[in-house]
Write an enzyme that holds these catalytic residues in place. Structure first.
Site, PDB file in Angstrom:
ATOM      1  N   SER A 158      18.192  95.889  -6.778  1.00 53.40           N
ATOM      2  CA  SER A 158      18.339  94.597  -6.112  1.00 53.40           C
ATOM      3  C   SER A 158      17.236  94.417  -5.072  1.00 53.40           C
ATOM      4  CB  SER A 158      19.694  94.511  -5.407  1.00 53.40           C
ATOM      5  OG  SER A 158      19.693  93.391  -4.532  1.00 53.40           O
ATOM      6  N   MET A 160      32.277  93.189  -8.776  1.00 51.68           N
ATOM      7  CA  MET A 160      31.811  93.503  -7.420  1.00 51.68           C
ATOM      8  C   MET A 160      32.598  94.688  -6.875  1.00 51.68           C
ATOM      9  SD  MET A 160      29.331  91.507  -6.729  1.00 51.68           S
ATOM     10  CE  MET A 160      29.076  92.204  -5.102  1.00 51.68           C
ATOM     11  N   HIS A 192      22.076  86.706  -9.521  1.00 53.45           N
ATOM     12  CA  HIS A 192      23.469  86.716  -9.052  1.00 53.45           C
ATOM     13  C   HIS A 192      23.655  85.598  -8.030  1.00 53.45           C
ATOM     14  CE1 HIS A 192      26.757  89.331  -6.858  1.00 53.45           C
ATOM     15  NE2 HIS A 192      27.259  88.225  -7.387  1.00 53.45           N
ATOM     16  N   MET A 216      22.290  83.819  -2.001  1.00 54.11           N
ATOM     17  CA  MET A 216      23.440  83.587  -1.098  1.00 54.11           C
ATOM     18  C   MET A 216      23.214  82.299  -0.314  1.00 54.11           C
ATOM     19  SD  MET A 216      23.828  87.352   0.516  1.00 54.11           S
ATOM     20  CE  MET A 216      23.763  88.842  -0.488  1.00 54.11           C
ATOM     21  N   ASP A 265      19.616  88.433  -5.646  1.00 47.24           N
ATOM     22  CA  ASP A 265      20.850  88.011  -4.965  1.00 47.24           C
ATOM     23  C   ASP A 265      20.645  86.700  -4.221  1.00 47.24           C
ATOM     24  OD1 ASP A 265      22.876  90.053  -5.444  1.00 47.24           O
ATOM     25  OD2 ASP A 265      21.503  91.421  -4.412  1.00 47.24           O
ATOM     26  N   MET A 293      25.690  83.878  -5.508  1.00 40.13           N
ATOM     27  CA  MET A 293      26.851  83.943  -4.599  1.00 40.13           C
ATOM     28  C   MET A 293      26.853  82.651  -3.801  1.00 40.13           C
ATOM     29  SD  MET A 293      26.393  87.911  -3.545  1.00 40.13           S
ATOM     30  CE  MET A 293      24.668  87.870  -4.046  1.00 40.13           C
ATOM     31  N   HIS A 315      17.483  92.688 -10.070  1.00 40.39           N
ATOM     32  CA  HIS A 315      18.650  91.905  -9.632  1.00 40.39           C
ATOM     33  C   HIS A 315      18.244  91.037  -8.435  1.00 40.39           C
ATOM     34  CE1 HIS A 315      23.058  91.354  -9.345  1.00 40.39           C
ATOM     35  NE2 HIS A 315      22.926  91.445  -8.027  1.00 40.39           N
ATOM     36  N   ASP A 323      28.253  96.118  -9.132  1.00 44.02           N
ATOM     37  CA  ASP A 323      27.341  95.778  -8.032  1.00 44.02           C
ATOM     38  C   ASP A 323      28.007  96.075  -6.698  1.00 44.02           C
ATOM     39  OD1 ASP A 323      25.442  94.604  -6.379  1.00 44.02           O
ATOM     40  OD2 ASP A 323      25.812  92.549  -7.072  1.00 44.02           O
TER      41      ASP A 323
END
Ligand code: DX5
Ligand code: ZN
Length: 219
Positions: A9, A136, A65, A36, A34, A67, A32, A174
């Site tokens: 990540s 998760m 991913h 957010m 992330d 979020m 990966h 993850d």
């Protein structure tokens, strides 16, 4: 058994030199990413411009991913930016099946994720619409947290269901994956492993990728 998939990540990478940081893990299977939004999770990271920058920096498939709230609004930007897989949270959408179909029509792999407190049982009927599920093993929002071993029950349930129905659906995990936790996750039935702080906190991130893969393969 296929080789375990290791996905470093970039949340734990040095953003001032993102391209070089990605180049430090040439043996990674996926990168990966992330995303957010400061609403779905209590932290803000970056948007599709960083997915695009990562795509310019590497040929390694990007595992994105989301979020975020309203994932419907943002999936196209990430697919256009080069996402190989788009993971959204089931808690963030009313209609996961339509969103998965849309992602697949646009040519990316579709995945859903669940917070630790969200049971998997209600979502088993929609597995056939997905290429991947991301379990998760920490509360989403931050890197460097401790692995939650109780989440492996969810992995075992998924493994049983996917195998019983003969589905082609990757189980990814993850949060808190390291030398100490990856074997248990592999034993429970995970195929793919995200690792942020364990990889980028290592002296040699690429060696760590190889080590994690061999620990998962041996389990
Ligand atoms: C957490 C993110 C993770 C994070 C993992 O909300 O989804 O991908 O980067 O970091 P580690 O491996 O340090 O737990
Ligand atoms: Zn993640």
């Amino acid at each position: 058994m296929p080789e375990p998939i290791i996905a470093p990540s970039i949340l734990s990478a040095d953003f001032t030199r993102l391209g070089e940081e990605i180049a430090r893990v040439p043996d990674a299977d996926w990168i990966h990413v992330d995303i957010m939004d400061g609403h779905f999770v209590p932290n803000l990271s970056f948007g599709a411009m960083i997915t695009a920058a990562a795509h310019r920096a590497t040929d390694i498939p990007l595992d994105v991913h989301l979020m975020i709230e309203n994932p419907e609004k943002w999936v196209d930007d990430h697919i256009d930016a080069g996402a190989h897989t788009v993971i959204f949270h089931v808690e963030a959408t009313e209609d996961p099946v339509s969103l998965a179909r849309h992602i697949r029509e646009k040519g990316a792999r579709a995945a859903f994720s669940l917070r630790p407190g969200t049971p998997i049982e209600d979502h088993l009927p929609i597995l056939g619409e997905f290429d991947q599920v991301l379990v998760m093993s920490v509360e989403p929002g931050f890197g460097g947290q401790s692995f939650m071993p109780d989440q492996l029950d969810k992995v075992r349930t998924l493994r049983r269901e996917i195998d019983a129905r003969g589905l082609d659906c990757t189980i990814e995990i993850d949060g808190g994956i390291s030398r100490d936790t990856i074997a248990a996750a592999a034993e429970a039935g995970c195929d793919a492993f995200v690792a942020g702080s364990a990889v980028y906190g290592a002296e040699d991130p690429n060696t760590e990728v190889g080590l994690l893969r061999s620990l998962a393969a041996r389990a």
